[in-house]
Every structure is written in structure tokens, then in C-alpha cells.
Write an enzyme that holds these catalytic residues in place. Sequence first.
Site, short mmCIF file in Angstrom:
data_model
loop_
_atom_site.label_atom_id
_atom_site.label_comp_id
_atom_site.label_asym_id
_atom_site.label_seq_id
_atom_site.Cartn_x
_atom_site.Cartn_y
_atom_site.Cartn_z
N LYS A 25 59.72 44.13 -6.28
CA LYS A 25 58.66 44.85 -6.43
C LYS A 25 57.44 44.13 -6.16
CE LYS A 25 56.36 48.73 -7.09
NZ LYS A 25 56.33 49.76 -5.83
N HIS A 83 50.24 49.46 26.39
CA HIS A 83 50.09 48.25 26.77
C HIS A 83 51.33 47.30 26.38
CE1 HIS A 83 45.91 48.44 27.78
NE2 HIS A 83 45.67 49.41 26.58
N CYS A 85 60.59 37.27 -10.74
CA CYS A 85 62.12 37.71 -11.46
C CYS A 85 61.51 38.20 -12.74
CB CYS A 85 62.57 36.22 -11.88
SG CYS A 85 62.92 35.21 -10.58
N TRP A 130 65.31 36.92 -8.37
CA TRP A 130 65.02 37.20 -6.84
C TRP A 130 64.75 35.64 -6.36
CZ3 TRP A 130 60.87 35.81 -3.39
CH2 TRP A 130 61.24 36.45 -2.13
N GLU A 136 52.04 52.31 7.84
CA GLU A 136 52.74 52.69 6.76
C GLU A 136 54.02 53.20 6.75
OE1 GLU A 136 52.45 51.25 3.84
OE2 GLU A 136 53.10 52.77 2.32
N LYS A 164 57.66 51.68 5.63
CA LYS A 164 58.52 52.44 4.45
C LYS A 164 59.96 52.50 5.11
CE LYS A 164 56.79 52.44 1.62
NZ LYS A 164 55.47 51.88 1.47
N ASN A 192 60.21 32.52 -14.61
CA ASN A 192 59.57 33.27 -13.36
C ASN A 192 58.32 32.77 -12.88
OD1 ASN A 192 58.75 35.52 -11.74
ND2 ASN A 192 57.39 36.36 -13.16
N GLY A 193 58.45 32.53 -11.34
CA GLY A 193 57.41 31.82 -10.73
C GLY A 193 58.04 30.48 -9.88
#
Length: 611
Positions: A606, A507, A2, A78, A484, A488, A104-105
Amino acid sequence: MCGIIGYVGKGQAYPVLIGGLKRLEYRGYDSSGVGLIPSMLNGKIVLRKTDGKIANLEKLVKSQPIPESSLGISHTRWATHGAPNKVNAHPHSDNTGRISIVHNGIIENYELLRDKLKKRGHKFKSETDSEVVAHLISEYYKNDLKAAVIRAIKDLKGAFALGVISLDHPDELVAARVGSPLIIGIGKSENYIASDVPAILEHTKRVIYLKDEELAVLTTDNVDVFKFNGQKVRPKIDRVTFKLDAVAKGGYAHFMLKEMHEQPDVLKQMLNARIKKDAISLEGIGLTDKQIKAIKNITVVACGTAYHAGMVGKYIIESLASVPVTVDAASEFRYRNPIVDKNTLILAISQSGETADTLAAIREARKRGAKVISICNVIGSSLARESDGILYTHAGPEIGVASTKAYTAQLCMLYLLGIKLGAAKQHLKPAEMKRLIKDLKQVPKLYEKILANKNSIARIAKANSHFGCFLFLGRNINFPTALEGALKLKEISYIPAEGYAAGEMKHGPIALIDEYRAVVCVATQSDTYEKMISNIQEISSRKGNIIAIATEGDKSIRKHVHHTIYVPKTNNLLTPLLTVLPMQMIAYYISVKRGCDVDQPRNLAKSVTVE
Ligand code: AGP
């Protein structure tokens, strides 16, 4: 995961808090809130909380104006414990309403503490783990806020960055951290706390990176820092070097677009700083040349995009230095009894340096005697502080949740590390080294060329944006590029996408192919080019829609595929630096076309500071 920001000073708190929250929104954006001590004390902390983005909080404050205040805390969330709604939004308060906190945590033992506190008459409103902190501080409060916070912290297990205010202390902001990041901004007749520098950059460049198990008491004109045993410490005040425009969109529609365009400069700067007369300087690595030469094996730990960078790193280092490299998802590493000892070099890779899994992995490795060096973007982050050596990528703040410039900067650093190691081990001949460095120095220019082709890439992306499923294929050093590319696309467009080693297609994944799938194939010139063309033909004969990423000049590939995106020719080993750019751009333009929130995709944040 957060964002928190707090203010104490002679000015108005609310504008600082709301502005700061906007800059921290990348850390979480499902609900938010602000808590203020009114300048004209009226017996209440003023709270405004709401679900959704910061814009909703602004609207709420417009409809329910707040009084003047020069002390406040705020939070963008979050959700971990409890749904993202108004009740669970921070700040949380004790029963008297005289103490409020932002957190936060994760408080791991919150259930136990909540049960104990309930028995002592505390009434809980939310489903969060955080609320327990407000009640606990209240339980221990005896006219000394700092002492109550220190006492409460003794009972907490987990990770936290806290901001605490109390009506009884209308000029005092208390902050503390264990595990989660927290900085203090030093202003003129005003001071700040924040989860990250961008939140306060508009107001000050002087910051203290609060260390783990430190607590700070901020007033208008003073900041005191203490250890949890009460001992006062003299904190180091750093000067932030990046400018405010580094954390603004600067005319781009999205941060992701801006950050993609910053890649040539990020690489140019890194190469200029690290290459001196064809020799590579890895200042900060914390190893002597003799120690570098003695490296016998490397284990990479990282998550998400950084993990993909580590996978490319394996190809680079094994090929240039013949040193075996194992790559572990940090979230798996610590739970599988890893074979790591004092002879292992751990290479942690992280943009934020705050990813909980990566931090847990290096802590586990250190316990087992391993040395840890890190590739990290955020200066002063937990990872940087806990590593024996640190190679900063200096890519500047990355705000878009989808990592772009941080990834290519990590790759660039891995090439430099591979070359250095290869030379130290005399596996890489001086002439080869010179050639590779020369080619590496060309990459920023080649980036410009790919970026200049953005309209055509955007057209291709839009033409394929209706597909409900994507497959990304690559071979050898471009297999991680395929992973990647899929990541994305998934994260910013919500389209199911899989990355696969092209040779593995037969496969299993080949069963997915039909006219409703799009397949992105990295088919640049290399030893495996012919094999890739065979894969492309297999897809084509099953009616898959193929977008090929090919080497400039390869006209023959066009007859097998629907769309071709060209990247300039370069040394095969360096191709992942180039091929990932079209991947980023495809994901970006598809996301835009589908109307998704590019910079703040749903359910994500993020930096993932929880396990
Ligand atoms: C990348 O686009 C992602 N948002 C995510 O996978 C990210 O790379 C991962 O969470 C690791 O973050 P870090 O580099 O800050 O450790």
C-alpha cells in the site's frame, strides 16, 4: 514498506501481535514473523517466522505453540533485500539470540556495516539489510538497551522504524524512527508500537506519533520518549477519531469494494466541511488569502494514482485560475535538477503521506526555497509534518492496495483549491463559481447512481475479462482518467493495460488494435466528443472491442461500440470525478472474475516507503 507491531503489558502479547499484523498486511504480505520474550524465562527469545501471508504464520504457531508472553514484536514484510522466505523474515536476532529486532525501511550502508561486524566475529543468517541492526545493537550493548540502540542508530544510514527487545530486559520495548512511520499506542497497563493506527485501534485510541529521530522506551505502565541525543521530550498524545469499523470490511467481499462504496460519503463530508455559504475554506493550507492570490505557478509532485490526480489538477487549476501547473512524478523530480525556487508552490499529493519518492521530492524542493503544501489522507504522516500547509482529505483509512476513495477525495480537494484560487485571482466570476459549487455538491448523489448500476458494470467487466490486453483512451481532462483506469486494471488483475491520450492513438498504439484487444474509451459529452467518436470508429473498423463510458442519454454512441456504461450528466470540468468510478469497477470485477487477490495484489504494497 513493511508493517511492525510490538506489545508490552499485563496481557498476552501474541493475540495482540497477530491481530495487529492482519490489519497491517496491506503494507506487505510476502512473509511474516513474531518474536516473544517468554514470561517464564528460559534463555531464549521465541521466534516463529514463515513465508507467505499472516495466515501461514497463524498456522505455524498452531503447529508449534508458543509460551505465555507479555512482551513481543512482529513484522509483515514486503521484500527489498533478499527473497521473501523464512530466513529473511523478521524478527532478526544477534548471535547470542538475546536481542531481536523488527525493521521497516532500508539500511543503505548495511553492506559496509555487515563487513565490519563480520570481522568482529558476527555471523549473519539472512540476506537482508535489517539483520545488521540486531548485530550492531549487540555490539554496543552494555546492560543498557536504550543506550545501545541510540549508539547503533548513529552508524545507520537510510530510513527505519525499529522495534527492539532483549532477554536482559524482559519488561522493556525500545522503538525508534528515522524516515519510516511509527506510532505508540497508550493503553491501560499495556503499551504498543505500530506502523499505523489500524493495528492497535482495537486496543486504544490514544496515540503518540513518534517524530523523526525520536526513540521511545515502553514498559507496562510507562512510555518515555527521547531525542537521539538522549534528551527526554514530552510527547503529544493524540486521540484517534476513526472507529474500528473504518478498518473492517463491514460485510463487503473486499476492502476495495467497500472503499468504492464509501466515495459518496467521503465527498459529501469534504464538501460540507469545506463549503460555507458558497465560500471555500481551505483551513490548514498555511497561506493567507493574499498569499493565495500571489501564487504564480504550481508544481505538483506525486506518485501512481496520486500523480494522476495531480494531472487532473493541472486541467482544473489552469482552467479555473489560469495559474500554470507542472506535474512531476515524484520519483523523477529530484533527479532532473528541477527549476524550483522560493516563487514556486509545491503541491504534494499522497494518500499515505509516507511515499519515499514524494517525501524526497518535497525535501529537495524545500532545499531550493519552495513552499510546500500537501493534499494527504493520513493524519500526522511524515508528509503532513514536513509541509508548510496541509489539506487533509479525511477519506478514512484506505486498506485496499488499489487506491479508490483516496483518489476521488484528492480530486475533490483539487476542485476546491482550483475554485479558491480562481476566485482569489478573479479569473473565476462569482456566478460561475456559484454554479460550479452547486454542481460539485451534486456529485455525491451522482455517485450513488453510478454505484447503483454495479450489476450491469460487473456484467460488462466479466464479459471482457478474458482479453489479454486493454487500452484506455481519454481526451483532455479525462486523459488522466484513462491512465488511472489502466493502472487500476494492471495492478489488481495483472492484465497488460495502457492509458493513452486518444489523439495520440494514431501515433503508435493503434497498431495494437485487433479483435483480441479491449478498448475502454471515455466519451462523455464535451468539446472533444466528436473527436472521441472518430477515435472510436477507427478502433471499430480494426475490430477492437470497445467499452464506452458515455453521458446518460447518449443513445447514438451505442451503434459504434460493444458496451456502454453511462455516467450522469454534469459540468464537463467535473467529469473525471464521475468517469473514474466505472474504471474502478471494471478493474474490480475483472480481478474478481480472474480470481486475483483484489486487496493484496502480488508484488505490491500500500505505501511505498522505499525509493
Ligand atoms: C494506487 O492504486 C497505487 N497502489 C499506487 O499507485 C499509489 O497511488 C502510489 O504508490 C502513491 O501512494 P500515496 O498516495 O500513498 O503516496
